[in-house]
Design a protein around this motif. Sequence first.
Motif, short mmCIF file in Angstrom:
data_model
loop_
_atom_site.label_atom_id
_atom_site.label_comp_id
_atom_site.label_asym_id
_atom_site.label_seq_id
_atom_site.Cartn_x
_atom_site.Cartn_y
_atom_site.Cartn_z
N PHE A 131 0.83 -1.20 0.00
CA PHE A 131 0.00 0.00 0.00
C PHE A 131 0.87 1.25 0.00
N SER A 132 1.93 1.24 0.78
CA SER A 132 2.82 2.39 0.85
C SER A 132 3.39 2.73 -0.53
N ARG A 133 3.85 1.71 -1.24
CA ARG A 133 4.39 1.94 -2.59
C ARG A 133 3.28 2.40 -3.55
N THR A 134 2.12 1.77 -3.46
CA THR A 134 1.01 2.10 -4.35
C THR A 134 0.51 3.51 -4.09
N LEU A 135 0.42 3.92 -2.84
CA LEU A 135 -0.05 5.27 -2.51
C LEU A 135 0.88 6.31 -3.10
N GLN A 136 2.16 6.07 -3.00
CA GLN A 136 3.12 7.01 -3.57
C GLN A 136 2.95 7.09 -5.09
N THR A 137 2.71 5.96 -5.72
CA THR A 137 2.48 5.94 -7.16
C THR A 137 1.21 6.73 -7.51
N HIS A 138 0.13 6.51 -6.79
CA HIS A 138 -1.12 7.24 -7.04
C HIS A 138 -0.89 8.75 -6.87
N PHE A 139 -0.16 9.12 -5.84
CA PHE A 139 0.09 10.53 -5.58
C PHE A 139 0.88 11.15 -6.75
N HIS A 140 1.93 10.46 -7.19
CA HIS A 140 2.73 10.99 -8.29
C HIS A 140 1.91 11.10 -9.58
N GLU A 141 1.07 10.11 -9.84
CA GLU A 141 0.23 10.15 -11.04
C GLU A 141 -0.74 11.32 -10.98
N ALA A 142 -1.34 11.54 -9.83
CA ALA A 142 -2.29 12.65 -9.69
C ALA A 142 -1.59 14.00 -9.83
N THR A 143 -0.46 14.16 -9.17
CA THR A 143 0.24 15.45 -9.24
C THR A 143 0.78 15.70 -10.65
N GLU A 144 1.21 14.65 -11.34
CA GLU A 144 1.70 14.82 -12.70
C GLU A 144 0.59 15.25 -13.63
N LEU A 145 -0.60 14.66 -13.48
CA LEU A 145 -1.74 15.07 -14.32
C LEU A 145 -2.07 16.53 -14.11
N VAL A 146 -2.09 16.95 -12.85
CA VAL A 146 -2.46 18.33 -12.54
C VAL A 146 -1.38 19.30 -13.00
N SER A 147 -0.11 18.91 -12.87
CA SER A 147 0.98 19.82 -13.24
C SER A 147 1.02 20.10 -14.74
N THR A 148 0.41 19.21 -15.53
CA THR A 148 0.39 19.44 -16.98
C THR A 148 -0.72 20.43 -17.37
N LYS A 149 -1.60 20.73 -16.46
CA LYS A 149 -2.68 21.69 -16.71
C LYS A 149 -2.38 22.98 -15.96
N ASP A 150 -3.01 24.05 -16.34
CA ASP A 150 -2.83 25.33 -15.66
C ASP A 150 -3.85 25.43 -14.53
N GLN A 151 -3.47 25.00 -13.35
CA GLN A 151 -4.36 25.04 -12.19
C GLN A 151 -3.80 26.05 -11.18
N THR A 152 -4.69 26.79 -10.55
CA THR A 152 -4.22 27.78 -9.58
C THR A 152 -3.94 27.15 -8.22
N ASP A 153 -4.74 26.18 -7.79
CA ASP A 153 -4.53 25.56 -6.49
C ASP A 153 -4.27 24.07 -6.70
N THR A 154 -3.08 23.74 -7.12
CA THR A 154 -2.77 22.35 -7.45
C THR A 154 -2.77 21.46 -6.21
N SER A 155 -2.44 21.99 -5.05
CA SER A 155 -2.42 21.16 -3.83
C SER A 155 -3.80 20.60 -3.55
N TYR A 156 -4.82 21.44 -3.64
CA TYR A 156 -6.19 21.00 -3.41
C TYR A 156 -6.63 19.99 -4.48
N VAL A 157 -6.37 20.32 -5.73
CA VAL A 157 -6.78 19.45 -6.84
C VAL A 157 -6.04 18.11 -6.74
#
Length: 190
Positions: A131-157
């Motif tokens: 779970f620890s490894r998978t959670l980190q993977t999910h987090f990286h995937e989510a942050t990478e998706l958001v970072s490719t878009k122009d979002q003002t509050d990426t932490s929340y998204v």
Amino acid sequence: MADVERLLESLKGTKQIELEDIPGIDLYMDQVMQLFDNKLSSGDPSERVLTKTMINNYAKSGLLLPIKNKKYTKEHIILLSLINQLKGSLKINEIKQLLEELNQKIVNEEFDLPDFYRYYLELMNVNAEHFSRTLQTHFHEATELVSTKDQTDTSYVDKVLLISSLAQMSNLYRHAAETLVRDIASEEKE
């Protein structure tokens, strides 16, 4: 990344009742409830892990082995621990279907429940690492998706996406578990 590390650190406190935690003598209901509260409680005294009503309902519905002289054995405590873990994902009738044959094997002395519980606890440790490894993977995937878009509050998204992803994974795992319970139930009918 700090949020994931903080989340993982908070989950390290997730406890199980270990075999060494279970006394070598039979316990009365209040002692069983105290054991569960001491080992699994969130710290809020108003939230009981197990109540008398829950234990009585589990016993009446056949989730537990018969109770003798109002005392609970090591096997009862192990079963209560399993039920406590399973009820977060499965309905009580599904847990009953799952444990029915196991309880019968225990009654017939064809099954070593403490050995099974040792395997269960080992698997829980493996699951926690996975779970620890998978959670980190999910987090990286989510942050990478958001970072490719122009979002003002990426932490929340990021958090909303991560929560949504975890909820969907939880639903998939729960559905897989329910399907396996149905398989066990249909095998028993044959």
